[in-house]
Enzyme design. Sequence first.
Site, mmCIF file in Angstrom:
data_model
loop_
_atom_site.group_PDB
_atom_site.id
_atom_site.type_symbol
_atom_site.label_atom_id
_atom_site.label_comp_id
_atom_site.label_asym_id
_atom_site.label_seq_id
_atom_site.Cartn_x
_atom_site.Cartn_y
_atom_site.Cartn_z
ATOM 1 N N GLY A 197 0.825 -1.198 0.000
ATOM 2 C CA GLY A 197 0.000 0.000 0.000
ATOM 3 C C GLY A 197 0.863 1.254 0.000
ATOM 4 O O GLY A 197 2.061 1.212 0.309
ATOM 5 N N CYS A 198 0.248 2.384 -0.343
ATOM 6 C CA CYS A 198 1.021 3.629 -0.476
ATOM 7 C C CYS A 198 1.507 4.141 0.877
ATOM 8 O O CYS A 198 2.703 4.418 1.051
ATOM 9 C CB CYS A 198 0.203 4.679 -1.216
ATOM 10 S SG CYS A 198 -1.453 4.978 -0.549
ATOM 11 N N PHE A 199 0.605 4.292 1.854
ATOM 12 C CA PHE A 199 1.041 4.690 3.192
ATOM 13 C C PHE A 199 2.038 3.669 3.743
ATOM 14 O O PHE A 199 3.048 4.033 4.362
ATOM 15 C CB PHE A 199 -0.148 4.777 4.147
ATOM 16 C CG PHE A 199 -0.854 6.100 4.164
ATOM 17 C CD1 PHE A 199 -0.165 7.292 4.279
ATOM 18 C CD2 PHE A 199 -2.243 6.163 4.091
ATOM 19 C CE1 PHE A 199 -0.815 8.517 4.306
ATOM 20 C CE2 PHE A 199 -2.909 7.374 4.114
ATOM 21 C CZ PHE A 199 -2.195 8.557 4.224
#
Length: 327
Positions: free
Chosen positions: A136-138
């Site tokens: 995921g990005c975070f």
Amino acid sequence: MNKPLIGIIGGAGFTAGELIRLLIHHSEVEIDFIYSTSNAGNKVYKIHQDLMGTTELAFSNDINPNVNVLFLCLGHGNSKLFLKQHTFSDHTKIIDLSADFRLEADRNFNGKNFIYGLPELQKRNIIKAKHIANPGCFATAIQLALLPLTGSNLIKHDVHINAVTGATGAGTALSRTTNFTWRDNNFSHYKAFTHQHLGEINQTIKQMQNNFNSELYFIPNRGNFSRGIFVTAYTKFEGTLEEANKLYKNFYRDAAFTFVSDEDIHLKQVVNTNKCIIHLHTHHNTLLITSVIDNLLKGAAGQAIQNMNLMCGFEETEGLQLKANYF
């Protein structure tokens, strides 16, 4: 010699648009099909308007089960459903950009074993893998901020994390909080302490640091900009700033896209690139780590291509030498 053929499932979203843009200019591969039932027959540039004049590719509702690499750009929960309904060749490598296979409990699916695709952590395993769960990005930005500490068993206290993401982090679906009138000149937090990316972050930290028993207090925020993630994380640290910098620079010495800066950093250094840039600061016995990425590239499509490059034996940086939108 024919180039490896690429298939993309779910071609209309922000992440898919960036994936298409990068793959069109990738010297080692060729896009075979871009699957989108809602847009079948339409030119890709009708949806991804930045590609007008670049490609005449059209969306398709047909699937070639023999492509060499398949990218799944579907909403969370839909990748499993899609793979239940469609069969691909044994030689097809699959890179999933959803959350469906990131956790250990979900890694094995219909005979496929998905490797967690964070290259700074799992490069050797990614090279040998056939199936990848893209982070995921975070989770990417936060893990890259913390990996050197966990790798040396140095997280001994709670970690406080504050991260701001741009509007593209919410995807293309319209909602109250993605409206321009709401987002412009505005700022808010959401999913405080409960964000879904905490699962994969905690999983990685516990794998790297067996004695980890502290808490990650994560506050995600919505920023009034289009793209990028800016993370600040701080925790107790017994060493000096010089020792911290040496630790981080040594950990990332062979990383293709992660860099440690001696100067304060900002988002414009990484937007439109596959880079993560990190900066360290100490205050008394506290270490502050700042980490910045482009959520659509290092946080999604760019990292997926980085994983493909490793899996296929290409140069890790192929197709990803991008200039930041600095001004």
